[in-house]
Motif scaffolding. Structure first.
Motif, short mmCIF file in Angstrom:
data_model
loop_
_atom_site.label_atom_id
_atom_site.label_comp_id
_atom_site.label_asym_id
_atom_site.label_seq_id
_atom_site.Cartn_x
_atom_site.Cartn_y
_atom_site.Cartn_z
N ALA A 278 86.27 -45.62 -13.33
CA ALA A 278 85.20 -45.81 -14.15
C ALA A 278 85.49 -45.34 -15.95
N SER A 279 86.41 -44.42 -15.85
CA SER A 279 86.87 -43.89 -17.29
C SER A 279 87.85 -45.21 -18.05
N LEU A 280 88.51 -45.77 -17.10
CA LEU A 280 89.38 -46.99 -17.91
C LEU A 280 88.25 -48.07 -18.00
N MET A 281 87.18 -48.37 -17.28
CA MET A 281 86.42 -49.25 -17.73
C MET A 281 85.48 -48.76 -19.01
N ILE A 282 85.19 -47.64 -18.99
CA ILE A 282 84.34 -47.26 -20.16
C ILE A 282 85.23 -47.49 -21.47
N ALA A 283 86.43 -47.04 -21.31
CA ALA A 283 87.25 -47.10 -22.72
C ALA A 283 87.53 -48.57 -23.00
N GLU A 284 87.46 -49.47 -22.01
CA GLU A 284 87.67 -50.75 -22.32
C GLU A 284 86.53 -51.63 -22.96
N ILE A 285 85.24 -50.97 -22.38
CA ILE A 285 84.00 -51.41 -23.10
C ILE A 285 84.01 -51.13 -24.51
N GLU A 286 84.31 -50.01 -24.90
CA GLU A 286 84.28 -49.55 -26.35
C GLU A 286 85.27 -50.47 -26.94
N LYS A 287 86.53 -51.01 -26.54
CA LYS A 287 87.46 -51.68 -27.26
C LYS A 287 86.91 -53.22 -27.17
N LEU A 288 86.34 -53.70 -26.22
CA LEU A 288 85.71 -55.25 -26.22
C LEU A 288 84.56 -55.26 -27.31
N ALA A 289 83.68 -54.30 -27.07
CA ALA A 289 82.78 -54.21 -28.18
C ALA A 289 83.14 -54.44 -29.64
N SER A 290 84.12 -53.60 -29.74
CA SER A 290 84.59 -53.33 -31.24
C SER A 290 85.16 -54.50 -31.69
N SER A 291 85.64 -55.63 -30.89
CA SER A 291 86.18 -56.85 -31.26
C SER A 291 85.00 -57.94 -31.95
N TYR A 292 83.91 -57.60 -31.75
CA TYR A 292 82.94 -58.44 -32.29
C TYR A 292 82.20 -57.82 -33.65
N PRO A 293 81.78 -58.34 -34.74
CA PRO A 293 81.46 -57.70 -35.87
C PRO A 293 79.95 -56.99 -35.67
N ASP A 294 79.15 -57.56 -34.76
CA ASP A 294 77.88 -56.92 -34.80
C ASP A 294 77.52 -56.48 -33.19
N ALA A 295 78.47 -56.47 -32.40
CA ALA A 295 78.19 -56.31 -31.12
C ALA A 295 78.17 -54.72 -30.86
N VAL A 296 77.24 -54.26 -30.13
CA VAL A 296 77.44 -52.68 -29.72
C VAL A 296 77.16 -52.46 -28.17
N ALA A 297 78.03 -51.58 -27.50
CA ALA A 297 77.93 -51.26 -26.42
C ALA A 297 78.21 -49.86 -25.81
N THR A 298 77.14 -49.37 -25.25
CA THR A 298 76.97 -47.98 -25.05
C THR A 298 76.72 -47.53 -23.48
N VAL A 299 77.62 -46.41 -23.22
CA VAL A 299 77.45 -46.02 -21.84
C VAL A 299 76.70 -44.88 -22.06
N PRO B 178 68.53 -56.48 -26.14
CA PRO B 178 69.55 -55.41 -25.15
C PRO B 178 69.67 -56.05 -23.70
N LEU B 179 70.97 -56.01 -23.26
CA LEU B 179 71.25 -56.18 -21.90
C LEU B 179 71.77 -55.01 -21.29
N TRP B 180 70.87 -54.40 -20.39
CA TRP B 180 71.49 -53.19 -19.56
C TRP B 180 71.89 -53.45 -17.98
N LEU B 181 72.97 -52.91 -17.77
CA LEU B 181 73.69 -52.78 -16.52
C LEU B 181 73.89 -51.64 -15.91
N LYS B 182 73.70 -51.63 -14.63
CA LYS B 182 74.19 -50.32 -13.83
C LYS B 182 75.46 -50.62 -13.11
#
Length: 405
Positions: A238-259, A209-213
């Motif tokens: 922040a909403s734009l960032m959160i939407a992009e976080i989901e999109k970026l993580a979904s481009s990798y097979p095993d990566a997950v990203a959670t706000v 896990p890598l946690w960021l604030k």
């Protein structure tokens, strides 16, 4: 093969200790409930013919001597829980290790290597906000400074250890060397095995896990008097960032990203927010992929800040390296699974486990068993008797094969 009836009976018996009104389990480190659970597990270990002891931090260890002077094989998990947790998380791994050793004893099979079955202290970190305590100690990673961490009542880990009769001054004696490898069986806590229709799987690695604030600072203004084109709204950014976080993580097979946490101020219905804070939990079993994902998120957040004339500050809260399971142990686990005449499924672990602490010290391997609906950390957590037996049979076969290497 193992005695599935005995294993299942012990799972149910242990679940009565710390049972909640919701049929969940509360067993937190250095509490009376956790101590009672350890004493019950101690009884099971003794019935399995193991020599039982507690180390300085409270790890419960059941030992069996080997026929030769060889490095020790460790098998472990934990019996502490999250608040109102389930009866299988952690406990199944400990009880499976005991059942495997008892089954071997009853079949008259002696191992070349010594074996230690360990119920690690405080894997979950519920009480002190600091998990993997027992495995940290075995790995030599637990420090005296760590023992000063306090729970919500102001009781430190050191004080809790002393209250239960353990010796924090002998912390170093919990460290183990001359170890061949570590094996852990655990419920999957996800839906991959269930979706594949299989009862047991081989774990390829444990995601770190890598946690960021993220703090986004705009300008709080009147919601009615400020035209849309003149706003510096951090929540929209922040909403734009959160939407992009989901999109970026979904481009990798095993990566997950959670706000998982989001807050804004001042929080009035008729006020444009002035500041927004949210957290990001990034995980992948490949550290370079996780770090690449982090860089992409940071670049996007910075760009949003520039485009909208808004301040964006990202703080690192935690960075834990992922752990890759040993290729050699994986091969043995896969062979053992195939002997059950079921498909071999390999998958990463998104959740953390005690095995993480042994990265770089000695090889680790993990076996997952199917979780119904992927539910965990919940009273509805469930693994069937048949799946528990399949996992234990794979553990037994794996142990026999690794003992001969």
């Amino acid at each position: 093969m193992v005695n599935s009836e005995r294993l299942w009976s012990r799972i149910q018996e242990l679940a009565l200790i710390g049972k909640t009104v919701d049929d969940g389990v509360n067993r937190f480190s250095y509490t009376l409930e956790e101590h009672a659970a350890n004493e019950k597990v101690k009884q099971f270990m003794e019935e399995a013919g193991l020599e039982v002891s507690y180390d300085a931090v409270g790890n419960l260890i059941g030992s069996k001597a080997g026929e030769e002077d060889l490095p020790t094989i460790l098998i472990g998990s934990h019996v502490d829980t999250v608040p109102n947790g389930g009866k299988f998380d952690g406990a199944l791994g400990v009880l499976t290790g005991i059942e495997v050793m008892q089954s071997l004893q009853e079949q008259g099979i002696n191992l070349r290597h010594p074996v230690k079955v360990i119920a690690f202290k405080d894997e979950e970190g519920t009480r002190f906000g600091f998990g993997l305590l027992g495995s940290r100690a075995v790995a030599g990673h637990l420090t005296h400074e760590d023992l000063e961490r306090k729970d919500q009542q102001g009781i430190s880990i050191r004080e809790a250890m002393l209250e239960r009769g353990f010796n924090p001054d002998k912390l170093h004696t919990a460290e183990m060397d001359h170890v061949k490898l570590y094996l852990e069986l655990h419920i999957e806590q996800g839906k991959i095995l269930e979706s594949q229709g299989v009862s047991v799987g081989n774990v390829t690695g444990i995601a770190g896990p890598l946690w960021l604030k993220v703090k986004v600072v705009g300008e709080a203004e009147h919601a009615g008097a400020t035209p849309m084109g003149q706003r510096k709204d951090p929540l929209v950014a922040a909403s734009l960032m959160i939407a992009e976080i989901e999109k970026l993580a979904s481009s990798y097979p095993d990566a997950v990203a959670t706000v998982g946490s989001l807050s804004l101020t001042p929080g009035g219905v008729n006020v444009i927010p002035g500041t927004v804070e949210f957290t990001i939990d990034l995980r992948d079993v490949q550290e370079d992929i996780r770090d690449r994902l982090e860089s992409q998120i940071r670049e996007f957040a910075d760009q949003i800040g520039r485009d909208r004339n808004i301040e964006v500050v990202i703080e690192e809260l935690q960075r834990v390296s992922p752990v890759l399971c040993s290729d050699d142990i994986q091969a043995v686990i896969q062979e053992s699974i195939s002997e059950l005449e079921v498909p071999v499924v390999s998958l990463p672990s998104g959740a953390g486990h005690d095995a993480m602490q042994f990265n770089g010290l000695f090889p680790v391997g993990m076996i997952f068993v199917r979780s119904k609906d992927g539910i965990s950390h919940n009273p509805k957590e469930f693994t069937s008797r048949e799946d528990a037996k399949a996992g234990a049979d794979v553990m037994l076969k794996t142990l026999l094969k690794l003992d001969q290497e």
